[in-house]
Design a protein around this motif. Structure first.
Motif, PDB file in Angstrom:
ATOM      1  N   ASN A  71     -24.103  34.797 -25.616  1.00 16.33           N
ATOM      2  CA  ASN A  71     -24.173  35.368 -24.577  1.00 16.33           C
ATOM      3  C   ASN A  71     -25.404  35.246 -23.628  1.00 16.33           C
ATOM      4  OD1 ASN A  71     -26.480  36.880 -25.912  1.00 16.33           O
ATOM      5  ND2 ASN A  71     -25.510  37.465 -27.467  1.00 16.33           N
ATOM      6  N   HIS A  72     -25.967  36.354 -23.318  1.00 19.87           N
ATOM      7  CA  HIS A  72     -26.653  35.870 -21.712  1.00 19.87           C
ATOM      8  C   HIS A  72     -28.364  35.961 -21.721  1.00 19.87           C
ATOM      9  CE1 HIS A  72     -23.971  35.562 -18.922  1.00 19.87           C
ATOM     10  NE2 HIS A  72     -22.729  36.755 -18.724  1.00 19.87           N
ATOM     11  N   SER A  73     -28.013  36.428 -23.290  1.00 22.85           N
ATOM     12  CA  SER A  73     -29.545  36.602 -23.977  1.00 22.85           C
ATOM     13  C   SER A  73     -29.550  35.324 -24.556  1.00 22.85           C
ATOM     14  CB  SER A  73     -29.804  38.025 -24.988  1.00 22.85           C
ATOM     15  OG  SER A  73     -31.233  38.031 -25.744  1.00 22.85           O
ATOM     16  N   LEU A  74     -31.449  35.154 -24.816  1.00 20.56           N
ATOM     17  CA  LEU A  74     -32.563  34.477 -25.310  1.00 20.56           C
ATOM     18  C   LEU A  74     -32.935  34.738 -26.501  1.00 20.56           C
ATOM     19  CD1 LEU A  74     -33.807  32.107 -21.872  1.00 20.56           C
ATOM     20  CD2 LEU A  74     -31.169  31.685 -23.588  1.00 20.56           C
ATOM     21  N   ASN A  75     -33.112  35.376 -26.908  1.00 20.40           N
ATOM     22  CA  ASN A  75     -33.981  35.852 -27.807  1.00 20.40           C
ATOM     23  C   ASN A  75     -33.137  37.273 -28.732  1.00 20.40           C
ATOM     24  OD1 ASN A  75     -36.128  34.812 -26.530  1.00 20.40           O
ATOM     25  ND2 ASN A  75     -36.665  36.750 -25.248  1.00 20.40           N
ATOM     26  N   ASN A  76     -33.825  37.115 -29.873  1.00 18.27           N
ATOM     27  CA  ASN A  76     -32.967  37.401 -31.075  1.00 18.27           C
ATOM     28  C   ASN A  76     -31.710  37.710 -30.475  1.00 18.27           C
ATOM     29  OD1 ASN A  76     -35.919  38.796 -31.545  1.00 18.27           O
ATOM     30  ND2 ASN A  76     -35.464  40.264 -29.933  1.00 18.27           N
ATOM     31  N   LEU A  77     -31.152  36.866 -31.227  1.00 13.87           N
ATOM     32  CA  LEU A  77     -29.127  36.740 -31.608  1.00 13.87           C
ATOM     33  C   LEU A  77     -29.454  36.704 -32.940  1.00 13.87           C
ATOM     34  CD1 LEU A  77     -28.712  33.437 -29.602  1.00 13.87           C
ATOM     35  CD2 LEU A  77     -28.885  35.039 -28.621  1.00 13.87           C
ATOM     36  N   LEU A  78     -28.399  37.251 -32.834  1.00 14.24           N
ATOM     37  CA  LEU A  78     -28.034  37.881 -34.450  1.00 14.24           C
ATOM     38  C   LEU A  78     -27.027  37.365 -34.828  1.00 14.24           C
ATOM     39  CD1 LEU A  78     -27.072  41.751 -33.509  1.00 14.24           C
ATOM     40  CD2 LEU A  78     -29.253  40.827 -34.525  1.00 14.24           C
ATOM     41  N   VAL A  79     -26.991  37.124 -36.056  1.00  9.33           N
ATOM     42  CA  VAL A  79     -25.813  35.614 -36.937  1.00  9.33           C
ATOM     43  C   VAL A  79     -25.242  36.417 -37.187  1.00  9.33           C
ATOM     44  CG1 VAL A  79     -25.842  34.442 -39.371  1.00  9.33           C
ATOM     45  CG2 VAL A  79     -28.256  35.280 -38.551  1.00  9.33           C
ATOM     46  N   GLU A  80     -24.098  35.601 -37.005  1.00  7.59           N
ATOM     47  CA  GLU A  80     -22.550  35.802 -36.796  1.00  7.59           C
ATOM     48  C   GLU A  80     -22.059  34.302 -36.627  1.00  7.59           C
ATOM     49  OE1 GLU A  80     -18.851  38.618 -34.377  1.00  7.59           O
ATOM     50  OE2 GLU A  80     -21.475  38.367 -33.758  1.00  7.59           O
ATOM     51  N   PHE A  81     -21.259  33.689 -37.621  1.00  2.00           N
ATOM     52  CA  PHE A  81     -20.202  32.495 -37.643  1.00  2.00           C
ATOM     53  C   PHE A  81     -19.008  33.553 -36.693  1.00  2.00           C
ATOM     54  CE2 PHE A  81     -23.353  32.075 -40.413  1.00  2.00           C
ATOM     55  CZ  PHE A  81     -23.394  30.559 -40.534  1.00  2.00           C
ATOM     56  N   LEU A  99     -19.413  33.477 -44.993  1.00  2.00           N
ATOM     57  CA  LEU A  99     -20.013  33.550 -43.693  1.00  2.00           C
ATOM     58  C   LEU A  99     -19.538  34.658 -43.098  1.00  2.00           C
ATOM     59  CD1 LEU A  99     -19.461  30.065 -43.325  1.00  2.00           C
ATOM     60  CD2 LEU A  99     -21.704  31.286 -43.841  1.00  2.00           C
ATOM     61  N   ARG A 100     -18.717  35.782 -43.501  1.00  2.00           N
ATOM     62  CA  ARG A 100     -17.883  36.834 -42.894  1.00  2.00           C
ATOM     63  C   ARG A 100     -18.729  38.511 -42.228  1.00  2.00           C
ATOM     64  NH1 ARG A 100     -13.692  37.646 -45.852  1.00  2.00           N
ATOM     65  NH2 ARG A 100     -12.699  35.911 -44.439  1.00  2.00           N
ATOM     66  N   VAL A 101     -18.765  38.469 -41.644  1.00  2.00           N
ATOM     67  CA  VAL A 101     -19.813  39.543 -41.612  1.00  2.00           C
ATOM     68  C   VAL A 101     -18.863  40.694 -41.126  1.00  2.00           C
ATOM     69  CG1 VAL A 101     -21.619  38.921 -39.537  1.00  2.00           C
ATOM     70  CG2 VAL A 101     -19.398  39.873 -39.157  1.00  2.00           C
ATOM     71  N   LEU A 102     -19.354  42.240 -41.851  1.00  2.00           N
ATOM     72  CA  LEU A 102     -19.137  42.945 -41.636  1.00  2.00           C
ATOM     73  C   LEU A 102     -18.240  43.543 -40.616  1.00  2.00           C
ATOM     74  CD1 LEU A 102     -21.513  45.742 -43.803  1.00  2.00           C
ATOM     75  CD2 LEU A 102     -20.086  44.748 -44.980  1.00  2.00           C
ATOM     76  N   LYS A 103     -17.481  44.417 -40.376  1.00  2.00           N
ATOM     77  CA  LYS A 103     -16.552  44.819 -39.469  1.00  2.00           C
ATOM     78  C   LYS A 103     -17.082  44.871 -37.974  1.00  2.00           C
ATOM     79  CE  LYS A 103     -12.346  46.794 -37.466  1.00  2.00           C
ATOM     80  NZ  LYS A 103     -10.625  47.287 -38.132  1.00  2.00           N
TER      81      LYS A 103
END
Length: 368
Positions: A71-81, A99-103
């Motif tokens: 996304n447009h943010s460079l910091n604190n990206l949340l892990v998501e596959f 590798l699946r996140v909660l919904k």
């Protein structure tokens, strides 16, 4: 956008410190796509990976595969596959289920630890295979520094909610709501996560309840699946700095026999110990769950300020084991000494004296 400037959000349990592959974008696709990474560990990196923690004996450093939506943010990206994907490394496969996140909850999956699959001296080839996606992702491999759970617990223990402050809060709540009939609260001595006896009682500073959960169990579960919500009220725990050791609950645990599963906290501060097996020794757990269920007959247990030790005398011999509730008066004072205790049960029942130590009594006197 400069990909080299992108930073993934730090996890409480590990922090990315060395990037060992270039970050790559996973473009939007309508079918199966493969993206490849490769790296070879140098001598300094191999030396890091060989170091073990003095706290738990496990390696301090790990190799983990990070991925997040771009996304447009460079910091604190949340892990998501990507929803459908798998990682292949040196003949090993990490499945999509891992590798699946909660919904609709990015950040509720950990970047997988691929250390054990890594060749320490040869070239490692990693392949991320994913299905259709309508948004780009970014991925890369890092060496992370791990923080042992015991080290986190040691930090939490430094932030303590004192027993006195909780007693004072209970007293103020009762005084401020005199026109409302306040109800007693039942506190379970078992953690709501593992259903075993709590050893290190913690809760968030934002929680309004007295019920605690076990620190080690809570951290273990969040190390595996980082949801970071209170298991009692489901409030979001934004930072582990919000977790505090509960001194009041700790005192109850220390002065309650091991087989006791719950206590009642009255609005005025009285503690009623619910003892379903009063004949058990103080340090013995009740392990016979197949015994025939017997009729509950409560016994009143009166607290005496003159008792200096915590003990439960054996029940009189009978054909039935009689449950008992032990009333612990945390706000008694010297003015009440000598007054006759009125037994609300007009029948002859066994009585067990379960006094709290004098230091607990004295701490509560000022809040009468």
């Amino acid at each position: 956008m400069q990909l080299d400037q992108i930073q993934f959000k730090c996890n409480l349990f590990f922090e990315p410190i060395i990037k060992i592959t270039t970050l790559k974008t996973l473009p939007v696709s309508n079918g199966n796509v493969s993206n490849s990474f490769q790296f070879t560990l140098n001598s300094d990196q191999r030396q890091l990976l060989s170091k073990s923690s003095q706290i738990d004996g496990h390696p301090i450093y790990q190799i983990r595969f990070f991925c997040s939506k771009l996304n447009h943010s460079l910091n604190n990206l949340l892990v998501e596959f990507p929803p459908v994907c798998e990682i292949r490394l040196n003949g090993n496969t990490i499945s999509a289920a891992t590798l699946r996140v909660l919904k609709n909850k990015p950040g509720t999956v950990n970047p997988p630890d691929i250390t054990i699959m890594t060749r320490k001296k040869d070239t490692n080839r990693v392949e991320l295979v994913y299905g259709s996606i309508n948004q780009s992702y970014i991925a890369g491999i890092f060496i992370v520094k791990r923080t042992p759970i015991q080290a986190i617990i040691n930090e939490i223990k430094k932030r303590r909610i004192s027993k006195e402050s909780i007693l004072k809060e209970l007293q103020e709540r009762q005084e401020n709501e005199q026109d409302i009939a306040l109800q007693s609260q039942t506190l379970s001595m078992k953690c709501p996560l593992a259903f075993s006896r709590i050893k290190i009682p913690i809760r968030s500073i934002h929680c309004q309840h007295l019920q605690c959960f076990d620190a080690n169990t809570f951290l273990l579960m969040n190390e595996q699946r980082p949801t970071w919500t209170c298991p009692v009220c489901n409030i979001k725990i934004e930072s582990y700095n919000h977790l505090m050791l509960d001194g009041y609950f700790m005192e109850i645990l220390k002065n309650t026999p091991k087989h006791i599963e719950s206590v009642n906290v009255e609005p005025n501060g009285h503690i009623v110990i619910i003892d379903e097996h009063p004949s058990l020794p103080e340090n013995q757990e009740d392990t016979d769950s197949d015994e025939q269920e017997e009729k509950d007959v409560p016994a009143i247990v009166e607290l005496s300020d003159d008792d200096d030790n915590l003990s439960i005398p054996s029940s009189p011999k009978s054909t039935q084991q009689q449950p008992a509730s032990a009333t612990v008066d945390l706000i008694s004072s010297d003015e009440e000494d000598g007054q006759e205790e009125i037994d609300p049960y007009p029948i002859n029942l066994p009585t067990h004296v379960i006094p709290f130590p004098p230091e607990i009594m004295s701490s509560a006197l000022s809040y009468k």
